[in-house]
Motif scaffolding. Structure first.
Motif, PDB file in Angstrom:
ATOM      1  N   VAL A   1      47.234  63.647  20.993  1.00 48.43           N
ATOM      2  CA  VAL A   1      46.093  64.128  21.767  1.00 48.43           C
ATOM      3  C   VAL A   1      44.886  64.204  20.849  1.00 48.43           C
ATOM      4  CG1 VAL A   1      45.172  65.945  23.237  1.00 48.43           C
ATOM      5  CG2 VAL A   1      47.630  65.463  23.249  1.00 48.43           C
ATOM      6  N   SER A   2      43.814  63.553  21.237  1.00 49.34           N
ATOM      7  CA  SER A   2      42.575  63.620  20.467  1.00 49.34           C
ATOM      8  C   SER A   2      41.601  64.549  21.177  1.00 49.34           C
ATOM      9  CB  SER A   2      41.988  62.219  20.278  1.00 49.34           C
ATOM     10  OG  SER A   2      41.006  62.238  19.260  1.00 49.34           O
ATOM     11  N   ARG A   3      40.317  64.397  20.886  1.00 52.14           N
ATOM     12  CA  ARG A   3      39.324  65.302  21.448  1.00 52.14           C
ATOM     13  C   ARG A   3      38.880  64.890  22.843  1.00 52.14           C
ATOM     14  NH1 ARG A   3      37.789  68.222  17.044  1.00 52.14           N
ATOM     15  NH2 ARG A   3      37.401  69.827  18.616  1.00 52.14           N
ATOM     16  N   PHE A   4      39.174  63.632  23.186  1.00 55.18           N
ATOM     17  CA  PHE A   4      38.903  63.102  24.525  1.00 55.18           C
ATOM     18  C   PHE A   4      39.769  61.868  24.664  1.00 55.18           C
ATOM     19  CE2 PHE A   4      36.991  61.113  28.083  1.00 55.18           C
ATOM     20  CZ  PHE A   4      36.103  61.981  28.704  1.00 55.18           C
ATOM     21  N   MET A   5      40.636  61.850  25.684  1.00 57.19           N
ATOM     22  CA  MET A   5      41.539  60.712  25.883  1.00 57.19           C
ATOM     23  C   MET A   5      40.928  59.804  26.948  1.00 57.19           C
ATOM     24  SD  MET A   5      43.735  61.417  23.612  1.00 57.19           S
ATOM     25  CE  MET A   5      44.874  60.079  23.933  1.00 57.19           C
ATOM     26  N   SER A   6      40.282  58.736  26.480  1.00 54.90           N
ATOM     27  CA  SER A   6      39.536  57.871  27.389  1.00 54.90           C
ATOM     28  C   SER A   6      40.353  56.709  27.929  1.00 54.90           C
ATOM     29  CB  SER A   6      38.260  57.351  26.705  1.00 54.90           C
ATOM     30  OG  SER A   6      38.527  56.877  25.406  1.00 54.90           O
ATOM     31  N   GLU A   7      41.554  56.500  27.406  1.00 50.63           N
ATOM     32  CA  GLU A   7      42.487  55.517  27.969  1.00 50.63           C
ATOM     33  C   GLU A   7      43.912  55.891  27.616  1.00 50.63           C
ATOM     34  OE1 GLU A   7      42.539  51.288  27.504  1.00 50.63           O
ATOM     35  OE2 GLU A   7      40.399  51.073  27.887  1.00 50.63           O
ATOM     36  N   TYR A   8      44.780  55.794  28.600  1.00 49.23           N
ATOM     37  CA  TYR A   8      46.236  55.795  28.454  1.00 49.23           C
ATOM     38  C   TYR A   8      46.760  55.351  29.808  1.00 49.23           C
ATOM     39  CZ  TYR A   8      45.989  60.228  31.033  1.00 49.23           C
ATOM     40  OH  TYR A   8      45.737  61.191  31.981  1.00 49.23           O
ATOM     41  N   GLY A   9      47.926  54.740  29.852  1.00 52.49           N
ATOM     42  CA  GLY A   9      48.348  54.246  31.154  1.00 52.49           C
ATOM     43  C   GLY A   9      49.764  53.726  31.168  1.00 52.49           C
ATOM     44  N   PHE A  10      50.218  53.433  32.396  1.00 50.60           N
ATOM     45  CA  PHE A  10      51.584  52.951  32.597  1.00 50.60           C
ATOM     46  C   PHE A  10      51.599  52.136  33.883  1.00 50.60           C
ATOM     47  CE2 PHE A  10      56.068  53.014  33.557  1.00 50.60           C
ATOM     48  CZ  PHE A  10      56.658  52.957  32.301  1.00 50.60           C
ATOM     49  N   GLN A  11      52.362  51.026  33.868  1.00 54.45           N
ATOM     50  CA  GLN A  11      52.385  50.119  35.006  1.00 54.45           C
ATOM     51  C   GLN A  11      53.291  50.593  36.139  1.00 54.45           C
ATOM     52  OE1 GLN A  11      53.472  46.039  34.747  1.00 54.45           O
ATOM     53  NE2 GLN A  11      51.563  45.389  33.802  1.00 54.45           N
ATOM     54  N   SER A  12      52.964  50.090  37.331  1.00 60.46           N
ATOM     55  CA  SER A  12      53.888  50.131  38.463  1.00 60.46           C
ATOM     56  C   SER A  12      53.623  48.919  39.340  1.00 60.46           C
ATOM     57  CB  SER A  12      53.727  51.415  39.278  1.00 60.46           C
ATOM     58  OG  SER A  12      52.497  51.398  39.992  1.00 60.46           O
ATOM     59  N   PHE A  13      54.494  48.708  40.304  1.00 59.34           N
ATOM     60  CA  PHE A  13      54.343  47.611  41.254  1.00 59.34           C
ATOM     61  C   PHE A  13      53.771  48.138  42.566  1.00 59.34           C
ATOM     62  CE2 PHE A  13      57.237  45.906  38.228  1.00 59.34           C
ATOM     63  CZ  PHE A  13      57.140  44.521  38.299  1.00 59.34           C
ATOM     64  N   PRO A  14      53.102  47.269  43.322  1.00 63.38           N
ATOM     65  CA  PRO A  14      52.780  47.663  44.695  1.00 63.38           C
ATOM     66  C   PRO A  14      54.072  47.843  45.490  1.00 63.38           C
ATOM     67  CG  PRO A  14      51.579  45.672  44.025  1.00 63.38           C
ATOM     68  CD  PRO A  14      52.636  45.921  42.997  1.00 63.38           C
ATOM     69  N   LEU A  15      53.999  48.622  46.566  1.00 61.24           N
ATOM     70  CA  LEU A  15      55.149  48.774  47.441  1.00 61.24           C
ATOM     71  C   LEU A  15      55.343  47.513  48.288  1.00 61.24           C
ATOM     72  CD1 LEU A  15      54.596  52.479  48.451  1.00 61.24           C
ATOM     73  CD2 LEU A  15      56.402  51.587  46.975  1.00 61.24           C
TER      74      LEU A  15
ATOM     75  N   SER B   1      50.403  46.476  38.014  1.00 53.33           N
ATOM     76  CA  SER B   1      49.361  46.901  37.077  1.00 53.33           C
ATOM     77  C   SER B   1      49.442  48.399  36.851  1.00 53.33           C
ATOM     78  CB  SER B   1      47.973  46.532  37.613  1.00 53.33           C
ATOM     79  OG  SER B   1      47.528  47.503  38.543  1.00 53.33           O
ATOM     80  N   TRP B   2      48.457  48.890  36.115  1.00 49.27           N
ATOM     81  CA  TRP B   2      48.372  50.302  35.768  1.00 49.27           C
ATOM     82  C   TRP B   2      47.611  51.116  36.826  1.00 49.27           C
ATOM     83  CZ3 TRP B   2      48.032  46.097  32.689  1.00 49.27           C
ATOM     84  CH2 TRP B   2      48.873  46.022  31.576  1.00 49.27           C
ATOM     85  N   SER B   3      47.237  50.496  37.932  1.00 44.67           N
ATOM     86  CA  SER B   3      46.374  51.167  38.916  1.00 44.67           C
ATOM     87  C   SER B   3      47.119  52.278  39.647  1.00 44.67           C
ATOM     88  CB  SER B   3      45.850  50.157  39.938  1.00 44.67           C
ATOM     89  OG  SER B   3      46.884  49.742  40.810  1.00 44.67           O
ATOM     90  N   SER B   4      46.338  53.232  40.171  1.00 38.07           N
ATOM     91  CA  SER B   4      46.897  54.264  41.045  1.00 38.07           C
ATOM     92  C   SER B   4      46.597  53.981  42.511  1.00 38.07           C
ATOM     93  CB  SER B   4      46.362  55.651  40.656  1.00 38.07           C
ATOM     94  OG  SER B   4      44.946  55.695  40.711  1.00 38.07           O
ATOM     95  N   ILE B   5      45.746  52.986  42.786  1.00 39.11           N
ATOM     96  CA  ILE B   5      45.483  52.520  44.147  1.00 39.11           C
ATOM     97  C   ILE B   5      45.612  51.003  44.118  1.00 39.11           C
ATOM     98  CG2 ILE B   5      43.829  52.432  46.054  1.00 39.11           C
ATOM     99  CD1 ILE B   5      42.483  54.897  44.874  1.00 39.11           C
ATOM    100  N   ASP B   6      46.437  50.439  44.995  1.00 34.84           N
ATOM    101  CA  ASP B   6      46.649  49.004  44.895  1.00 34.84           C
ATOM    102  C   ASP B   6      45.486  48.237  45.520  1.00 34.84           C
ATOM    103  OD1 ASP B   6      47.050  48.578  47.669  1.00 34.84           O
ATOM    104  OD2 ASP B   6      49.234  48.459  47.510  1.00 34.84           O
ATOM    105  N   TYR B   7      45.520  46.927  45.395  1.00 37.88           N
ATOM    106  CA  TYR B   7      44.397  46.094  45.828  1.00 37.88           C
ATOM    107  C   TYR B   7      44.046  46.307  47.292  1.00 37.88           C
ATOM    108  CZ  TYR B   7      41.757  41.945  47.205  1.00 37.88           C
ATOM    109  OH  TYR B   7      40.809  41.109  47.725  1.00 37.88           O
ATOM    110  N   TYR B   8      45.058  46.586  48.114  1.00 36.83           N
ATOM    111  CA  TYR B   8      44.822  46.743  49.542  1.00 36.83           C
ATOM    112  C   TYR B   8      44.385  48.152  49.922  1.00 36.83           C
ATOM    113  CZ  TYR B   8      47.255  42.286  49.519  1.00 36.83           C
ATOM    114  OH  TYR B   8      47.620  40.982  49.251  1.00 36.83           O
TER     115      TYR B   8
END
Length: 871
Positions: free
Chosen positions: A551-565, A657-664
């Protein structure tokens, strides 16, 4: 440039709302007139057979979408079609249109053609005469065309040269390779062109190198002078008054006497001055005061009050144009100072330190003309609904359209704005550097009035890449080449860009890269020194529990992939391709190790899923768990750490991808989880080497009297097996551990495979649930998860339906879906845990495309799935 100053009076009336920096509707007379250029056509020049004939085109737009509308190419996103469309980037293209020049237009002193965006290498002719050449997607272009006009029809032709063909000679003669690791072509030429980097491919995106008129085009006519720009400086702000300075830039064709006024639309005059102007560019400054100002706050901390100022220009008594500028009154600073722990990175708004909660934004489509206002509003609205207060506009995309920032202003989403440079080294010749400088000036001027704009960042990850990714060896760079490349880098990011920000947007914070300590000698991303991107989880396959130790003073990127349903996958892959190693699924997985990494982490967390649909679902549950762990670890370290922006909010095409909302536009499990872990008040249990600590975290500016309950619950039912409760005070803008004990003392001999710890925080005054968190003592794969025996009821109503879900036994990550029944509405909550005997009530809203009787059909279409159902 002539600079003139004046002072005006005080206004204490109510503020008004309006649109930002949009030309106001001009009254008849000497005001400028604008003619939108429409009815465009497109053709290939020297391309494959069948593309040389003119076809209808849409502006704003691009070649790919025009060809798709004309039926000339298949859907670029379906199947593996991307591969067969790569010829488009190697082809020249022409757009043409015509417009009518009537006597009134021809009488105007200046008639200019204006392109808000040309992508990218374009030559523009009017009636056969070249009037401008463009070489930067991120700049607008204006040229006087009156000498070339004729009465009646006038033809405009825009010739786009292949961005690959234009850049290739520079690549060939450079003598060394400039790294651009996401450029998916053999010859990496993307860095030579000022164009959206992601179009050349990324580890979540396809390669579609576009050409086209991507922003509006018009003909503008004016006489004597026009109002070119308005900037509002907030010189002082307190509860009594706001002191403003307004700088109006006037472009004049001759000397004259100008009157500039600033008012609220339809009424109260704030400032007015009359001054001489000279031929060329003039700046006129006015001062105004607003009494008892209402402040603009980030989401969750207060209202987003916006004031609209209308600036009007007259010269020698004749009106010459007006602009509306929307502003929010607030103070903002980024505290980036050395301290005992390293170097802080804290955003302070109106005197209050604010923990930044949010996500990284990429362009929401590979073809930017499909990124509509409605789409931006839906995505940004989803961010706000998930309790976010910051969006980072990532440097591999575009400087977003004006309405993006308007929406952020309205929603209280602060914007971390990268300049458009990412993961590449760039040339340093004089022409390139001047092109970059002009690009920066224009975009800083365009965005600087927005209250949502928090800071500028020079680039994405280039400082870290050069120092830590081994590019010097990978690309066989000599010492001389290395020195040249690094010196060219410093010219852009240590000299040109900070100077532009200081001159055009004084007072706004600039960081030279992200991550960066903004200090030579301190490695970028070093924990404790400014912002950091932590990718040990994912790229290095480190356990996600490592987030707590990084953990730094501001975490401006971190992520993990998932697939669309599966509902989304079915739109680009036929059932015959429904396996993760099929050609179509691999085409829509751009990370070379993506599938293997998802499976590695999934095997650590869950039992093997029974089928493809279960794998897709579990990938989302996994992603939500991983990012929840990281985000809560960041929030628990407040005020040492003051930001958590996960990668990424959205997608530019349908993809793993690493998104939390898929393309659709479908919320993944992570987006629902973010609404919980970014809640204003959070209860967060943590296992710290066997010591169980329960933290209370608050982003509120006031203390909250609350009641904390901890209980160990049997998965099969039967009530609480252990319980602790007490009244607590949740401190404002703080994180505090309010309970700690050894895990073994909490379990007291209970079987950890059959129980979970439930932590609940309620408002003492109202009894409302502030936050709930369920803490399993073991990984889900090791829990004796029972069949939850879910029952579901649906009650239709005028706005949709109310869904109630009851679990007889513990249910992990209950997913409600009606997509299999052809319904595509939105559930107010999803992927939630249910305790034995518990009922969750969820609201379902039909999608715009759903049938009128959708709510009545929901009961038959609805499915409820939990982790246990994937076994």
């Amino acid at each position: 440039m002539t600079i003139l100053a004046a002072t005006a009076g005080v206004w204490g009336g109510p503020p008004a709302a309006g649109a930002r920096d949009a030309p106001a509707a001009p009254p008849p007379g000497g005001e400028p007139q604008s003619l939108a250029l429409g009815r465009w056509e497109l053709r290939a020049v020297g391309g494959p057979p069948g593309f040389a004939d003119w076809i209808p085109a849409v502006v704003p737009g691009c070649v790919h979408t025009d060809l798709l509308r004309a039926g000339k190419i298949p859907d670029p996103f379906a199947g593996t079609n991307e591969k067969q469309l790569q010829w488009i980037e190697h082809t020249d293209w022409e757009y043409r249109t015509s417009f009518n020049a009537d006597p009134e237009l021809l009488r105007r002193e200046r008639v200019e053609i204006v392109f808000r965006g040309l992508d990218t290498y374009a030559d523009v002719t009017v009636n056969g005469a070249r009037v401008l050449s463009a070489d930067n997607m991120f700049r607008s272009w204006r040229a006087d065309i009156k000498p070339h006009l004729k009465a009646g029809a006038n033809t405009v032709l825009v010739h786009f040269r292949s961005p690959i063909a234009v850049a290739k000679p520079a690549y060939d003669r450079l003598g060394y390779t400039l790294p651009a690791v996401n450029d998916q072509a053999k010859d990496m030429v993307s860095m030579f062109t000022r164009k959206a980097p992601y179009q050349y491919g990324w580890d979540w995106g396809p390669r579609f190198v576009t050409s086209g008129i991507w922003r509006p085009a018009s003909v503008e006519a004016w006489d004597v002078a026009r109002l070119d720009d308005v900037q509002v400086f907030q010189r002082a702000l307190d509860d009594a008054q706001a002191k403003l300075e307004i700088a109006a830039v006037v472009d004049a064709t001759r000397a004259g006497r100008a009157q500039v006024s600033v008012a609220l639309p339809g009424g109260a005059l704030l400032a007015q001055v009359e001054r001489p102007v000279q031929k060329g560019r003039n700046e006129i400054r006015l001062e105004a005061v607003i009494a008892k100002p209402e402040r603009w706050w980030p989401a969750g901390l207060g209202p987003q009050k916006l004031y609209t100022l209308e600036t009007a220009l007259s010269v020698d008594g004749a009106p010459r144009g007006r602009r509306q500028t929307r502003v929010g009154l607030r103070t903002l600073e980024v505290v980036n100072k050395r301290d005992a722990a390293g170097k802080s990175f804290t955003v302070v708004v109106n005197g209050a330190p604010v923990f930044m909660k949010g996500a990284n934004w990429i362009p929401s489509d590979s073809f930017i003309d499909r990124e509509t206002t409605a789409r931006r509003r839906a995505l940004l609205g989803s961010a706000a609904a998930a309790n976010m207060n910051m969006i980072r506009v990532w440097g591999g995309g575009i400087y977003e359209d004006d309405d993006f920032y308007d929406i952020c202003d309205e929603l209280g989403l602060l914007v971390w704005q990268d300049f458009m440079f990412a993961c590449s080294m760039y040339p340093g010749d004089a022409a390139f550097l001047e092109n970059v400088r002009q690009e920066a000036i224009e975009n800083v001027r365009r965005l600087r009035n927005h209250p949502s704009l928090a800071l500028w960042a020079g680039n994405n990850e280039i400082e870290a890449a050069w120092q830590q990714w081994g590019w010097q060896f990978k690309f066989h760079l000599s010492k001389n080449a290395q020195n040249t490349i690094w010196n060219d880098y410093k010219r852009v990011f240590h000299d040109i860009l900070p100077k532009v920000v200081a001159e055009q947007d004084p007072g706004r914070f600039y960081t030279r890269s992200t991550p960066s300590a903004n200090e030579d000698g301190v490695p970028p991303g070093k924990m404790g020194w400014g912002d950091a991107h932590y990718w040990g989880v994912w790229h290095a396959a480190s356990p996600y529990e490592d987030y707590a130790d990084n953990v730094s003073r501001f975490m401006s990127e971190y992520g993990f992939q998932s697939f669309p349903l599966l509902e989304s996958v079915a739109r680009y892959a036929p059932p015959s391709e429904w396996r993760i190693d099929s050609p179509v699924m691999l085409s829509h997985q751009r990370h070379p190790r993506g599938n293997a990494l998802v499976k590695t982490y999934m095997d650590r967390e869950f039992r093997s899923p029974k089928d493809f649909a279960s794998f897709l679902y579990l990938s989302q549950v996994l992603q939500a768990r991983v990012i929840q762990f990281g985000a809560e670890a960041h929030r628990r370290r407040m005020p040492y750490n003051m930001g958590s922006l996960y990668w990424q909010l959205d997608d530019c095409w349908p993809v793993a991808s690493w998104s939390s909302i898929d393309y659709y536009g479908r919320w993944k499990a992570l987006q629902y989880a973010a609404k919980r872990f970014f809640a204003p008040v959070l209860v967060s249990p943590a296992d710290e080497n066997g010591n169980l600590r329960v933290y209370l975290v608050s982003d509120l500016r006031r203390d909250v009297a609350a009641h904390l309950v901890l209980r160990v619950v049997d998965l099969d039912g039967g009530g609480d097996r252990w319980r602790f409760e007490r009244d607590v005070t949740v401190r404002a803008l703080a994180s505090e551990a309010q309970f700690q004990a050894w895990k073994r003392d909490v379990l007291k001999g209970l079987d950890p495979t059959r129980v979970v710890l439930v932590t609940e925080l309620t408002d003492k005054a109202t009894g409302a649930m502030l936050s709930r968190n369920i803490f399993p003592f073991l990984k889900p794969r090791d829990l004796a998860l029972p069949a939850p025996e879910l029952s579901v009821s649906v009650t239709p109503h005028a706005g949709g339906a109310t869904v109630k879900v009851t679990a007889r036994k513990f249910a992990r990550a209950v997913w409600l879906s009606a997509g299999g029944g052809g319904l595509d509405g939105f559930f107010s909550d999803n992927f939630f845990d249910l305790l034995p005997g518990e009922t969750a009530q969820v609201e379902w809203t039909p999608a715009p495309g759903d049938a009128p009787d959708a709510a009545a059909k929901l009961g038959a279409a609805l499915r409820a799935v939990s982790v246990r159902d994937t076994y």
